[in-house]
Design an enzyme around this catalytic site. Structure first.
Site, PDB file in Angstrom:
ATOM      1  N   CYS A  88       0.830  -1.201   0.000  1.00 24.78           N
ATOM      2  CA  CYS A  88       0.000   0.000   0.000  1.00 24.78           C
ATOM      3  C   CYS A  88       0.866   1.253   0.000  1.00 24.78           C
ATOM      4  O   CYS A  88       1.304   1.709   1.057  1.00 24.78           O
ATOM      5  CB  CYS A  88      -0.917  -0.026   1.221  1.00 24.78           C
ATOM      6  N   CYS A 104      -0.435   4.138   2.022  1.00 24.95           N
ATOM      7  CA  CYS A 104      -0.201   4.099   3.471  1.00 24.95           C
ATOM      8  C   CYS A 104       1.257   4.395   3.812  1.00 24.95           C
ATOM      9  O   CYS A 104       1.545   5.063   4.798  1.00 24.95           O
ATOM     10  CB  CYS A 104      -0.499   2.721   4.045  1.00 24.95           C
ATOM     11  N   ASP A 105       2.187   3.870   3.024  1.00 26.96           N
ATOM     12  CA  ASP A 105       3.576   3.803   3.468  1.00 26.96           C
ATOM     13  C   ASP A 105       4.559   4.676   2.694  1.00 26.96           C
ATOM     14  O   ASP A 105       5.735   4.753   3.068  1.00 26.96           O
ATOM     15  CB  ASP A 105       4.075   2.336   3.387  1.00 26.96           C
TER      16      ASP A 105
END
Ligand code: NAP
Length: 317
Positions: free
Chosen positions: A137, A140-141
């Site tokens: 992801c 997200c990261d």
């Protein structure tokens, strides 16, 4: 054995909680088997900017908390545990059984909303380095990889979207794809091609993710898909974007039809599966749109289909 419920919803992403909201408001007192990791894939995201009603955006986990709260307000009950097995009745009006922990729930209708999980490449180092450089992801990261060289595995729209997002943070993003042709739409490909720090490496497959001395990802070992030539790519981050796998294991062998990838098949534009009284919604069914809003919409449809089924179908004796 429990009393017979009206409806049990298995899964707790936007589809599951929306089905819960609607069936709760229809006074069906739904039970949601929401799993330990409730909230689904949106729990992994940061800003959600395309869910209508939130002009300033909303964080994925907050959106899921609000959906859960709203379903609870009208009387949904939650079981924060996994459904481990289903026993689906095949006759109209039959009683289905949902195994949760050591208990068995009996219910007249079931809404399947287990969603999907990220597909894994399945190579050495992938699992070990997940969270230590390997991620599923970018949204997200990506921020953790500022100024680093990274790679994306995949050739679809997700890979393009993730690459463009990651390129805002990383010094370089190399898209590694197993074919020279891309599955991604023309518009997404063209957009990605205009980004200066995105590079392209085809047709290559990843064979291994290797750690450095600090235990974090340091390089990926690649192989040319046609010539077999080996190649090493030093990277601090690797993002896998090769699609999703529907979480349909527990319906296998229960009369519910699945496509070749495991998505549950429904009847036309409805959410009816091949089993009377069993409905399906969200990413479990859909490999095309896969949006929070489309999942929520189909959760609403499943709730209405279940409500009409309960209204029209007497309990089998
Ligand atoms: P996808 O279209 O199925 O693409 C998956 C990609 O991963 C393909 O390029 C595939 O390669 C590759 N792949 C699959 N298994 C692999 C493996 N084991 N090893 C290496 N590569 C592998 O999935 P997606 O990109 O997640 O998109 C899913 C749907 O959502 C699509 O309909 C897409 O249009 C939509 N979507 C749209 C947007 C947007 O428009 N904003 C954004 C994201 C997703 P091959 O091509 O060789 O099979």
């Amino acid at each position: 054995m429990s009393e017979i419920e009206n409806v049990v919803i298995v899964g707790s992403g936007p589809a599951g909680y929306t089905a819960a909201l609607y069936t709760a408001r229809a006074e069906l007192r739904p039970v949601v088997v929401e799993g330990f990791m409730w909230g689904g894939l949106l729990q992994e995201t940061t800003d959600v900017e395309n869910f209508p009603g939130f002009p300033a955006g909303v964080m994925g986990p907050e959106l899921m908390q609000q959906m859960r709260d709203q379903a609870e307000r009208f009387g949904s009950r939650f079981i924060t545990d996994q459904a481990t097995a289903l026993e689906l009745a095949d006759e109209p009006g039959g009683v289905h059984r949902v195994h949760v922990g050591g208990e068995i729930l009996q219910t007249r209708a079931v809404v399947l909303a287990m969603g999907a999980e990220h597909r894994k490449v399945g190579v050495p180092g992938e699992e070990l380095l997940s969270g230590r450089g390997v991620s599923y992801c970018a949204t997200c990261d990506a921020a953790f990889f500022g100024g680093r060289d990274t790679l994306i595995v995949g050739g679809g729209d997700s890979a393009m979207e993730e690459a463009m997002f990651l390129a805002k943070f990383a010094s370089k993003v190399t898209i590694v794809h197993r074919r020279d042709e891309f599955r991604a739409s023309k518009i997404m490909l063209e957009r990605a091609r205009t980004v200066e720090n995105i590079e392209w490496l085809t047709p290559y497959v990843v064979e291994d993710f290797a750690a450095g001395e600090n235990g974090a990802l340091e390089r990926a070992l690649l192989r040319h898909a046609e010539t077999g030539e080996a190649r090493e790519l030093p990277v601090g981050g690797a993002f896998i974007a090769i699609g999703h796998v529907p979480q349909s294991e527990i319906v296998v062998g229960q009369g519910v039809s699945l496509d070749h990838e495991g998505h549950v098949l429904v009847d036309g534009r409805s959410t009816r599966t091949a089993v009377p009284g069993v409905f399906a919604a969200g990413d479990l069914v859909d490999n095309t749109y896969r949006q929070a809003i489309t999942a929520a919409g189909s959760g609403c449809q499943a709730a209405l289909d279940a409500e009409w089924y309960l209204r029209d179908t007497p309990l089998a004796s």
